[in-house]
Design an enzyme around this catalytic site. Structure first.
Site, PDB file in Angstrom:
ATOM      1  N   GLY A  37       0.827  -1.201   0.000  1.00 14.71           N
ATOM      2  CA  GLY A  37       0.000   0.000   0.000  1.00 14.71           C
ATOM      3  C   GLY A  37       0.858   1.247   0.000  1.00 14.71           C
ATOM      4  O   GLY A  37       1.742   1.367  -0.843  1.00 14.71           O
ATOM      5  N   SER A 104       6.807  -4.771  -0.554  1.00 13.38           N
ATOM      6  CA  SER A 104       6.666  -3.404  -1.009  1.00 13.38           C
ATOM      7  C   SER A 104       6.578  -2.466   0.202  1.00 13.38           C
ATOM      8  O   SER A 104       7.489  -2.428   1.022  1.00 13.38           O
ATOM      9  CB  SER A 104       5.445  -3.292  -1.931  1.00 13.38           C
ATOM     10  OG  SER A 104       5.427  -2.066  -2.615  1.00 13.38           O
ATOM     11  N   TRP A 105       5.489  -1.711   0.341  1.00 17.75           N
ATOM     12  CA  TRP A 105       5.293  -0.889   1.534  1.00 17.75           C
ATOM     13  C   TRP A 105       5.370  -1.748   2.791  1.00 17.75           C
ATOM     14  O   TRP A 105       5.931  -1.337   3.818  1.00 17.75           O
ATOM     15  CB  TRP A 105       3.944  -0.180   1.461  1.00 17.75           C
ATOM     16  CG  TRP A 105       3.393   0.249   2.785  1.00 17.75           C
ATOM     17  CD1 TRP A 105       2.412  -0.367   3.512  1.00 17.75           C
ATOM     18  CD2 TRP A 105       3.814   1.383   3.567  1.00 17.75           C
ATOM     19  NE1 TRP A 105       2.191   0.313   4.689  1.00 17.75           N
ATOM     20  CE2 TRP A 105       3.034   1.389   4.742  1.00 17.75           C
ATOM     21  CE3 TRP A 105       4.765   2.383   3.377  1.00 17.75           C
ATOM     22  CZ2 TRP A 105       3.168   2.359   5.728  1.00 17.75           C
ATOM     23  CZ3 TRP A 105       4.904   3.352   4.367  1.00 17.75           C
ATOM     24  CH2 TRP A 105       4.113   3.330   5.530  1.00 17.75           C
ATOM     25  N   ASP A 273      11.686  -5.311 -11.533  1.00 17.38           N
ATOM     26  CA  ASP A 273      10.693  -4.616 -10.708  1.00 17.38           C
ATOM     27  C   ASP A 273      10.684  -3.144 -11.105  1.00 17.38           C
ATOM     28  O   ASP A 273      11.657  -2.424 -10.881  1.00 17.38           O
ATOM     29  CB  ASP A 273      11.056  -4.774  -9.231  1.00 17.38           C
ATOM     30  CG  ASP A 273       9.976  -4.263  -8.292  1.00 17.38           C
ATOM     31  OD1 ASP A 273       9.185  -3.395  -8.708  1.00 17.38           O
ATOM     32  OD2 ASP A 273       9.947  -4.711  -7.133  1.00 17.38           O
ATOM     33  N   HIS A 301       7.251  -7.057  -9.664  1.00 16.96           N
ATOM     34  CA  HIS A 301       7.006  -6.520  -8.324  1.00 16.96           C
ATOM     35  C   HIS A 301       5.984  -7.320  -7.527  1.00 16.96           C
ATOM     36  O   HIS A 301       6.102  -7.436  -6.310  1.00 16.96           O
ATOM     37  CB  HIS A 301       6.533  -5.077  -8.428  1.00 16.96           C
ATOM     38  CG  HIS A 301       6.340  -4.408  -7.094  1.00 16.96           C
ATOM     39  ND1 HIS A 301       7.387  -4.108  -6.244  1.00 16.96           N
ATOM     40  CD2 HIS A 301       5.217  -4.001  -6.445  1.00 16.96           C
ATOM     41  CE1 HIS A 301       6.933  -3.541  -5.149  1.00 16.96           C
ATOM     42  NE2 HIS A 301       5.622  -3.467  -5.238  1.00 16.96           N
TER      43      HIS A 301
END
Length: 328
Positions: A37, A104-105, A273, A301
């Protein structure tokens, strides 16, 4: 469909309640998954990374995200709040320590948590690391247009020349301080741009082509009801809130947390990515020389990429073996 053995809503203060669910064996070593996110949510497919016959897996939606309430709420919602929530959830569930898994986040949030609470962490498996700061934002909203020029043109259609030089602030202004119609339009643009980048990165058909229209305006979307996941407007308002504030973390603070994190760590990162470029991990590894890096050739990703998904499964299995957990 896998059924949780426990689930509920945890009150974490400031009006926020987190939706959580536990899967697998209650008496097995635990793992917690930190979703991406900001503003996304946990998905059932995340359970596919684990052996639920030998693990206890905790999924939860971060403040304002997914099924957590209130949906899309940005008040009392910072990275520091989320780090505190993870530890509060661990103690509530009476878990002595756990494996931290994030992408990711969620990988960045995992590093911040592991640095703040090293004694609570058995190990880390992190994928596609996101870094805070201007460099990451400029890459995604400005420089990436060289790879997806049509999608970027559609994202910035109608913006002034000054706004096209600073796309994220322009989107954030509409989402956080504009009218409902302006916010909805910005959310839809952002979502279409993300989808187009993902499609092009994955080599899938369907990304915008020269001459294609950017899509028809959508009809007004109803506000999410209690217990329902937030819609695009709420999701991207939350994301804009974090990105406009630099994720409430400097790179220096993140790298300090990485140094302070204890326990073994495996990082999985795709060589292709486009969302969180490989340079992110190269920079981070200066502060975690003991960590193991697994580059996924031609990997992208998302964990829906079969190569990334398989590498993540293998990393979790190998981490468990290294921790002495039963993998037989």
């Amino acid at each position: 469909m896998t059924v949780p053995f426990a689930q509920g809503m945890l009150d974490v203060g400031a009006g926020h309640r987190l939706s959580y669910a536990e899967y697998g064996r209650p008496d097995a070593p635990a793992a917690v998954v930190l979703h991406g996110g900001p503003g996304s949510a946990c998905q059932p497919s995340m359970l596919d990374w684990f052996d639920l016959s030998r693990q206890r897996v905790v999924l939860f939606d971060q403040r304002g995200a997914g099924k957590s309430a209130p949906a899309g709420c940005i008040a009392g919602n910072t990275t520091q709040d989320l780090v505190g929530d993870i530890e509060r959830l661990r103690r509530f569930l009476r878990i002595s320590n756990w494996l931290v898994v994030g992408g990711s986040w969620g990988a960045m949030l995992g590093l911040m948590y592991c640095g703040a609470h090293p004694a609570a962490v058995r190990g880390m498996v992190l994928r596609g690391v996101f870094l805070p700061g201007v460099q990451q934002m400029d890459w995604f909203f400005q420089e990436l247009r060289a790879l997806v020029p049509v999608a970027w043109t559609q994202l910035t259609a109608g913006m002034s020349p000054a706004e096209r030089q600073a796309v994220l602030p322009a989107l954030a202004r509409r989402l956080l301080r504009g009218t409902h119609a302006e916010g909805r339009d910005a959310a839809e643009r952002w979502a279409r741009y993300e989808d187009a980048v993902m499609a092009a990165m994955m080599g899938r058909a369907g990304q915008p082509q020269p001459g294609q229209p950017s899509g028809q305006p959508s009809s007004p979307q109803p506000k999410p009801q209690p217990g329902q996941p937030p819609g695009p407007l709420e999701k991207y308002r939350l994301q804009a809130h974090y990105l406009e504030h630099g994720c409430f973390v400097t790179e220096r603070q993140l790298f300090r947390a990485a140094r302070q994190a204890a326990g073994p760590a495996i990082f999985v990162h795709g060589t292709h990515d486009w969302i969180c470029p490989p340079q992110n991990l190269v920079r981070l590894m200066r502060f975690m020389p003991q960590a193991q890096v697994r580059w996924v050739a031609a990997g992208t990703h998302t964990a829906s990429d079969p190569a990334i998904r398989d590498a993540l499964r293998t990393a979790i299995r190998d981490m468990r073996a290294g921790l002495g957990e039963d993998c037989g």
